[in-house]
Design a protein around this motif. Structure first.
Motif, PDB file in Angstrom:
ATOM      1  N   ALA A 128     -29.035   8.668 -10.133  1.00  0.00           N
ATOM      2  CA  ALA A 128     -29.842   7.965  -9.131  1.00  0.00           C
ATOM      3  C   ALA A 128     -30.594   8.955  -8.256  1.00  0.00           C
ATOM      4  CB  ALA A 128     -28.953   7.065  -8.281  1.00  0.00           C
ATOM      5  N   LYS A 129     -29.925  10.034  -7.867  1.00  0.00           N
ATOM      6  CA  LYS A 129     -30.595  11.064  -7.067  1.00  0.00           C
ATOM      7  C   LYS A 129     -31.789  11.639  -7.816  1.00  0.00           C
ATOM      8  CE  LYS A 129     -27.324  13.003  -3.737  1.00  0.00           C
ATOM      9  NZ  LYS A 129     -28.262  12.729  -2.624  1.00  0.00           N
ATOM     10  N   GLN A 130     -31.612  11.923  -9.073  1.00  0.00           N
ATOM     11  CA  GLN A 130     -32.690  12.488  -9.879  1.00  0.00           C
ATOM     12  C   GLN A 130     -33.862  11.523 -10.013  1.00  0.00           C
ATOM     13  OE1 GLN A 130     -30.698  13.339 -13.552  1.00  0.00           O
ATOM     14  NE2 GLN A 130     -29.491  15.025 -12.695  1.00  0.00           N
ATOM     15  N   ARG A 131     -33.580  10.223  -9.992  1.00  0.00           N
ATOM     16  CA  ARG A 131     -34.614   9.204 -10.185  1.00  0.00           C
ATOM     17  C   ARG A 131     -35.157   8.659  -8.861  1.00  0.00           C
ATOM     18  NH1 ARG A 131     -31.048   9.227 -14.284  1.00  0.00           N
ATOM     19  NH2 ARG A 131     -31.812   8.722 -16.398  1.00  0.00           N
ATOM     20  N   GLY A 132     -34.644   9.111  -7.745  1.00  0.00           N
ATOM     21  CA  GLY A 132     -35.104   8.626  -6.445  1.00  0.00           C
ATOM     22  C   GLY A 132     -34.680   7.213  -6.132  1.00  0.00           C
ATOM     23  N   ILE A 133     -33.504   6.807  -6.646  1.00  0.00           N
ATOM     24  CA  ILE A 133     -32.988   5.454  -6.430  1.00  0.00           C
ATOM     25  C   ILE A 133     -32.012   5.466  -5.250  1.00  0.00           C
ATOM     26  CG2 ILE A 133     -31.649   3.562  -7.443  1.00  0.00           C
ATOM     27  CD1 ILE A 133     -32.590   4.676 -10.211  1.00  0.00           C
ATOM     28  N   PHE A 134     -32.206   4.542  -4.326  1.00  0.00           N
ATOM     29  CA  PHE A 134     -31.321   4.426  -3.165  1.00  0.00           C
ATOM     30  C   PHE A 134     -29.948   3.915  -3.598  1.00  0.00           C
ATOM     31  CE2 PHE A 134     -29.529   1.726   0.213  1.00  0.00           C
ATOM     32  CZ  PHE A 134     -29.382   2.681   1.216  1.00  0.00           C
ATOM     33  N   GLU A 159     -19.731  11.685  -1.859  1.00  0.00           N
ATOM     34  CA  GLU A 159     -20.471  12.908  -1.537  1.00  0.00           C
ATOM     35  C   GLU A 159     -21.908  12.869  -2.049  1.00  0.00           C
ATOM     36  OE1 GLU A 159     -17.195  16.401  -1.606  1.00  0.00           O
ATOM     37  OE2 GLU A 159     -17.444  15.357  -3.534  1.00  0.00           O
ATOM     38  N   LEU A 160     -22.238  11.880  -2.857  1.00  0.00           N
ATOM     39  CA  LEU A 160     -23.528  11.857  -3.533  1.00  0.00           C
ATOM     40  C   LEU A 160     -24.422  10.692  -3.124  1.00  0.00           C
ATOM     41  CD1 LEU A 160     -22.169  12.728  -7.086  1.00  0.00           C
ATOM     42  CD2 LEU A 160     -23.522  14.245  -5.621  1.00  0.00           C
ATOM     43  N   CYS A 161     -23.841   9.596  -2.682  1.00  0.00           N
ATOM     44  CA  CYS A 161     -24.642   8.406  -2.386  1.00  0.00           C
ATOM     45  C   CYS A 161     -25.321   8.501  -1.025  1.00  0.00           C
ATOM     46  CB  CYS A 161     -23.769   7.156  -2.461  1.00  0.00           C
ATOM     47  SG  CYS A 161     -23.266   6.740  -4.153  1.00  0.00           S
ATOM     48  N   ASP A 162     -26.384   7.733  -0.850  1.00  0.00           N
ATOM     49  CA  ASP A 162     -27.120   7.737   0.408  1.00  0.00           C
ATOM     50  C   ASP A 162     -26.306   7.133   1.545  1.00  0.00           C
ATOM     51  OD1 ASP A 162     -29.724   8.775  -0.557  1.00  0.00           O
ATOM     52  OD2 ASP A 162     -29.690   6.949  -1.775  1.00  0.00           O
ATOM     53  N   MET A 163     -25.495   6.138   1.234  1.00  0.00           N
ATOM     54  CA  MET A 163     -24.619   5.515   2.231  1.00  0.00           C
ATOM     55  C   MET A 163     -23.271   5.245   1.576  1.00  0.00           C
ATOM     56  SD  MET A 163     -27.131   2.791   4.169  1.00  0.00           S
ATOM     57  CE  MET A 163     -26.015   2.671   5.566  1.00  0.00           C
ATOM     58  N   THR A 164     -22.220   5.171   2.398  1.00  0.00           N
ATOM     59  CA  THR A 164     -20.880   4.891   1.887  1.00  0.00           C
ATOM     60  C   THR A 164     -20.229   3.780   2.699  1.00  0.00           C
ATOM     61  OG1 THR A 164     -20.520   7.132   1.061  1.00  0.00           O
ATOM     62  CG2 THR A 164     -18.562   5.823   1.515  1.00  0.00           C
ATOM     63  N   LEU A 165     -19.687   2.799   2.001  1.00  0.00           N
ATOM     64  CA  LEU A 165     -18.882   1.746   2.602  1.00  0.00           C
ATOM     65  C   LEU A 165     -17.438   1.961   2.171  1.00  0.00           C
ATOM     66  CD1 LEU A 165     -21.293  -1.256   2.001  1.00  0.00           C
ATOM     67  CD2 LEU A 165     -20.751  -0.183   4.198  1.00  0.00           C
TER      68      LEU A 165
END
Length: 251
Positions: A128-134, A159-165
């Motif tokens: 997702a990071k490589q593809r610019g996906i939130f 450690e990798l996601c834009d937000m964490t729940l």
């Protein structure tokens, strides 16, 4: 009694989620609402038992229409539990998932993993990071921070996601220690995850309404007349966002 302890502790867990996660849920909802208002799709992925949470948001009464669950049979336990466990740890499978799902930069992706340590969810986040996906991680931070990654990157989902729940569960997931035994019962990741996801839906709907946008929602197909309502709601969504026509087989 264990049952009384369970009810007390599960109530306490939900209270802890409310205290600690409400602000993040609201922030996530604001981002998701903006994307849905622009014709985006909310994708949600979970393997093993986490696929239950992926299914929770998909085609539900009172649920958002613009949701697609990603649930490859190889990664769910309905066919072969041992196989799905091994597949979740397999390098490269995430790229196949991306190749067979048309996730766009205007969309969003929730990645569900209690431990957040296995190769597939971690590589889904990396992809997702490589593809610019939130991305939003739904994970158990208490557990995840206490174990090592099984992915070659050495990273874990949070450690990798834009937000964490955070599901706020115990390490190992099972909530109730059995007296005189060295084990616990009553895993809570599914309960906690469903609570957070439905709270997120509430927050997304409220946010969209505050923007003057009527959220496209399903109504129960088991109430007379709602099959027609749901069909018209999907058609209206396709009229508003023609680019969804090619993707609407996912709904």
């Amino acid at each position: 009694m264990l049952i009384e302890e369970f009810f007390d502790k599960i109530t306490g867990l939900i209270a802890a989620i409310r205290r600690s996660q409400t602000e993040t849920i609201q922030k996530a909802a604001e981002e998701l609402a903006r994307r849905l208002e622009g014709g985006g799709i909310l994708y949600i992925f979970g393997s093993g038992h986490s696929h239950v949470i992926a299914e929770e948001l998909y085609v539900r009464a009172g649920g958002l229409i613009q949701v697609k669950s990603i649930m490859p049979h190889e990664l769910t336990i309905d066919l072969d539990m041992e196989k799905s466990t091994l597949m979740e740890r397999t390098d490269g499978l995430a790229e196949i998932i991306y190749a067979t799902n048309k996730i766009r930069q205007c969309d969003a992706l929730i990645l569900v993993s209690n431990s957040g340590r296995n190769a597939v969810p971690v590589q889904m986040a990396l992809g997702a990071k490589q593809r610019g996906i939130f991305t939003i991680a739904l994970t158990n931070l208490n557990h995840s921070k206490s174990v090592a990654s099984r992915d070659k990157s050495g990273k874990k989902l949070y450690e990798l996601c834009d937000m964490t729940l955070d599901t706020c569960g115990p390490k190992g997931d099972a909530l109730i220690r059995v007296p005189g035994k060295d084990y616990a019962v009553a895993p809570v990741s599914t309960i906690a995850g469903a609570v957070i996801m439905e709270a997120l839906v509430c927050a997304v709907v409220e946010t969209m309404l505050s923007h003057g946008v009527e959220p496209p929602l399903y109504r129960s197909a088991n109430i007379d007349g709602n099959d027609d309502f749901n069909k018209k709601a999907k058609e209206a969504l396709k009229e508003k966002f023609p680019e969804l026509r090619d993707l609407f087989s996912v709904f």
